[in-house]
Design an enzyme around this catalytic site. Structure first.
Site, PDB file in Angstrom:
ATOM      1  N   CYS A  32       0.840  -1.204   0.000  1.00  0.00           N
ATOM      2  CA  CYS A  32       0.000   0.000   0.000  1.00  0.00           C
ATOM      3  C   CYS A  32       0.877   1.257   0.000  1.00  0.00           C
ATOM      4  O   CYS A  32       1.765   1.387   0.849  1.00  0.00           O
ATOM      5  CB  CYS A  32      -0.897  -0.015   1.231  1.00  0.00           C
ATOM      6  SG  CYS A  32      -1.745   1.550   1.470  1.00  0.00           S
ATOM      7  N   HIS A  89      -3.786   0.764   7.993  1.00  0.00           N
ATOM      8  CA  HIS A  89      -4.427   0.427   6.719  1.00  0.00           C
ATOM      9  C   HIS A  89      -5.927   0.119   6.864  1.00  0.00           C
ATOM     10  O   HIS A  89      -6.719   0.330   5.950  1.00  0.00           O
ATOM     11  CB  HIS A  89      -3.697  -0.785   6.119  1.00  0.00           C
ATOM     12  CG  HIS A  89      -4.079  -1.093   4.709  1.00  0.00           C
ATOM     13  ND1 HIS A  89      -3.547  -0.429   3.617  1.00  0.00           N
ATOM     14  CD2 HIS A  89      -4.966  -1.984   4.186  1.00  0.00           C
ATOM     15  CE1 HIS A  89      -4.071  -0.906   2.490  1.00  0.00           C
ATOM     16  NE2 HIS A  89      -4.938  -1.859   2.809  1.00  0.00           N
ATOM     17  N   ASN A 129     -13.744   9.019  -1.538  1.00  0.00           N
ATOM     18  CA  ASN A 129     -14.299   7.872  -2.255  1.00  0.00           C
ATOM     19  C   ASN A 129     -13.887   6.637  -1.495  1.00  0.00           C
ATOM     20  O   ASN A 129     -12.713   6.464  -1.184  1.00  0.00           O
ATOM     21  CB  ASN A 129     -13.738   7.772  -3.678  1.00  0.00           C
ATOM     22  CG  ASN A 129     -14.186   8.922  -4.540  1.00  0.00           C
ATOM     23  OD1 ASN A 129     -15.290   9.432  -4.382  1.00  0.00           O
ATOM     24  ND2 ASN A 129     -13.330   9.339  -5.458  1.00  0.00           N
ATOM     25  N   HIS A 140      -6.651   1.761   1.871  1.00  0.00           N
ATOM     26  CA  HIS A 140      -6.173   2.563   3.000  1.00  0.00           C
ATOM     27  C   HIS A 140      -7.026   3.838   3.111  1.00  0.00           C
ATOM     28  O   HIS A 140      -7.204   4.540   2.116  1.00  0.00           O
ATOM     29  CB  HIS A 140      -4.697   2.927   2.768  1.00  0.00           C
ATOM     30  CG  HIS A 140      -4.009   3.402   4.007  1.00  0.00           C
ATOM     31  ND1 HIS A 140      -2.916   2.758   4.554  1.00  0.00           N
ATOM     32  CD2 HIS A 140      -4.266   4.459   4.816  1.00  0.00           C
ATOM     33  CE1 HIS A 140      -2.529   3.407   5.638  1.00  0.00           C
ATOM     34  NE2 HIS A 140      -3.334   4.448   5.821  1.00  0.00           N
ATOM     35  N   HIS A 142      -8.419   7.184   2.975  1.00  0.00           N
ATOM     36  CA  HIS A 142      -7.886   8.453   2.457  1.00  0.00           C
ATOM     37  C   HIS A 142      -8.996   9.274   1.824  1.00  0.00           C
ATOM     38  O   HIS A 142      -9.987   8.734   1.346  1.00  0.00           O
ATOM     39  CB  HIS A 142      -6.780   8.200   1.427  1.00  0.00           C
ATOM     40  CG  HIS A 142      -7.251   7.574   0.141  1.00  0.00           C
ATOM     41  ND1 HIS A 142      -7.599   6.246   0.041  1.00  0.00           N
ATOM     42  CD2 HIS A 142      -7.441   8.103  -1.101  1.00  0.00           C
ATOM     43  CE1 HIS A 142      -7.968   5.976  -1.208  1.00  0.00           C
ATOM     44  NE2 HIS A 142      -7.895   7.083  -1.913  1.00  0.00           N
ATOM     45  N   GLN A 144      -9.633  13.056  -0.640  1.00  0.00           N
ATOM     46  CA  GLN A 144      -8.958  13.813  -1.693  1.00  0.00           C
ATOM     47  C   GLN A 144      -9.394  15.266  -1.649  1.00  0.00           C
ATOM     48  O   GLN A 144     -10.487  15.599  -1.165  1.00  0.00           O
ATOM     49  CB  GLN A 144      -9.289  13.241  -3.060  1.00  0.00           C
ATOM     50  CG  GLN A 144      -8.734  11.848  -3.282  1.00  0.00           C
ATOM     51  CD  GLN A 144      -8.946  11.381  -4.715  1.00  0.00           C
ATOM     52  OE1 GLN A 144      -8.389  11.940  -5.643  1.00  0.00           O
ATOM     53  NE2 GLN A 144      -9.774  10.375  -4.883  1.00  0.00           N
TER      54      GLN A 144
END
Lengths: 312, 312
Positions: A32, A89, A129, A140, A142, A144
């Site tokens: 990852c 993760h 997303n 993992h 996250h 944006q």
């Protein structure tokens, strides 16, 4: 280099970015890229913001004013960042402590402030997303951030709806919607001191959820003192989704005010769009939705609100 | 009974239809409901129009005028039909003879005329969803028709774009776009006497294709004498898709004028939205698209036009 092109039929900007097609799709087997110790993720951090390695927009393109009356194409100027929400993760929002969630929201605010004042930025879009079923290739946790040189069309649409009510009746659209929802309570899911989550009356998607601040405010920068409560409302929504769906998946979008514009009518809110019709079946968007933008929601928003309310 | 609800944030109507959630999803093993000899498909026919068994809208709901300033919800009035394009379960448009394609177009026209004049119908939306990857559960070639009591938002958007150019410069937007495309030819795919197909300059999707009539005309009813050529242009597009994708899938939408309104600026056209980024990989719509309606097209429209042009 990507381009920003005018779609005249719809009156909107499209980002045309052929180079991104070659970005790698993360395999479950590969290492990852967001786990600690990878290039750029070394050192001590709880929440980390990275440059997007395959950006749709880039500051190197140079700022070019987009005047839709005369510009048909322009370099793809803007910023694309990734916020890694956790070192772990598998530590999605629903497994985080209140303190960890607060760190995430603080980082959202920090990045928003940083990009909001950059030259040529007209909108800072913050979104998450999540889930293989909507095409996310990295599990993992996250989010944006896209800092855009134009106001995106969905925001423009909400602006014109909100501005009209503000002008004609001196009322805020979200304040009005929220007051009505709190009267009927049929679609309310969760409340805390500063935020309310609900399925909207005219929900396009079965599990669409909005989080509204009780107070009229336009961006994260106005909510520094209530960010903790916003984090709790987000964690609550995501936790309910994880109980209702076999695979948790959604798009979460912060609807903030445009950058560098006076929009007193704007009321910040968060919107969630999960891709599910029910626990296991996807809601596909086909002819009526993509061809006409008319949504057929084959569920009752009141029923879905009840289902989410009871998912505790 | 379904409802039509106002989504105030976006200023649009949403069809809320909880009962449709229980519609069966067609299995590959089950008998196809559109093959000849099933209930409603008996007898001699080449192309057949049926009532949709699980309609999102129904005339029995009763017509209720939708004045957005005062109406927040209304019964789900309208018509939902299915056009079965072929007797043969596997005879998709690309395998049809010119004569068979002409029969399909004649039926599109007949159904359009029939519904266009019905009480309370403001838009006749004709479209085809095809392919498992966009959620279609029945493989038998079929299209759909929704006669709506409102003008759908995507059409409203195109209307306002077209009307403005018509008013300000006395020009038709599609005539202008088409003339430009025929000058550069970079994005043109196919032409016949009356129609041109192309990837638009500001395409939101990698394989978005539009078919424009060369002559300014507003609906199928104005094109009776050129329907054969429209059929050939559609068959050509679908055939190219079948060569470029491992699984042929697309949404095709006829963009006709609204019903019972004077819209001299409107130019009929057909739009295709395939779900693919390339031969095998799906283009997912996530945060930027669903949250902001900003499209990131990770391909160059010129490249994709070349790929389709060469797929013969």
């Amino acid at each position: 280099m990507s381009q920003i092109r005018r779609n005249l039929m719809l009156g909107e900007w499209v980002i045309v970015t052929p180079k991104r097609a070659s970005r790698p799709f993360q395999d479950r087997e590969q290492q990852c890229p967001f786990c600690p110790g990878r290039p750029g993720t070394e050192g001590d951090w709880r929440v980390l913001t990275l440059e997007n390695k395959y950006p749709a927009l880039s500051p190197e393109a140079g700022f070019f004013p987009l005047n839709e009356a005369i510009v048909m194409e322009a370099p793809g100027y803007g910023y694309c960042r990734v916020i890694v929400l956790s070192r772990d993760h598998d530590r999605q929002m629903e497994s985080m402590s209140e303190d960890e969630v607060a760190c995430v929201l603080d980082e959202y605010l920090r990045v928003f402030r940083e990009l909001d004042s950059r030259e040529g930025v007209r909108y800072v879009l913050q979104f998450e997303n999540r889930g293989r079923s909507i095409g996310v290739s990295i599990d993992h946790p996250h989010a944006q951030v896209y800092a855009l040189p134009f106001v995106p069309p969905r925001i423009e649409r909400e602006m014109s709806q909100s501005a009209r009510l503000w002008r004609e009746e001196e009322k805020c659209l979200v304040c009005e919607l929220l007051a009505n929802e709190l009267k009927s309570r049929d679609r309310v899911i969760y409340e805390n001191n500063h935020f309310v989550s609900l399925v909207p009356f005219g929900a396009r998607l079965p599990y669409e959820v909005h989080i509204y601040p009780r107070e009229h405010c336009s961006s994260l920068a106005d909510m520094e003192s209530t960010l903790g409560d916003l984090g709790m409302a987000i964690r609550d929504t995501v936790t309910r989704f994880s109980r209702v769906f076999d695979e948790n998946a959604y798009t979460m979008v912060f609807h903030t005010r445009p950058s560098g514009e006076e929009t007193p009518y704007w009321h910040f809110h968060v919107e969630f769009y999960p891709p599910w019709r029910d626990r296991t079946r996807l809601k596909y968007l086909a002819g009526v939705e993509s061809g006409a933008w008319t949504y057929t929601n084959d569920s009752s928003p009141e029923d879905k609100a009840r289902e989410l309310r009871e998912a505790t």
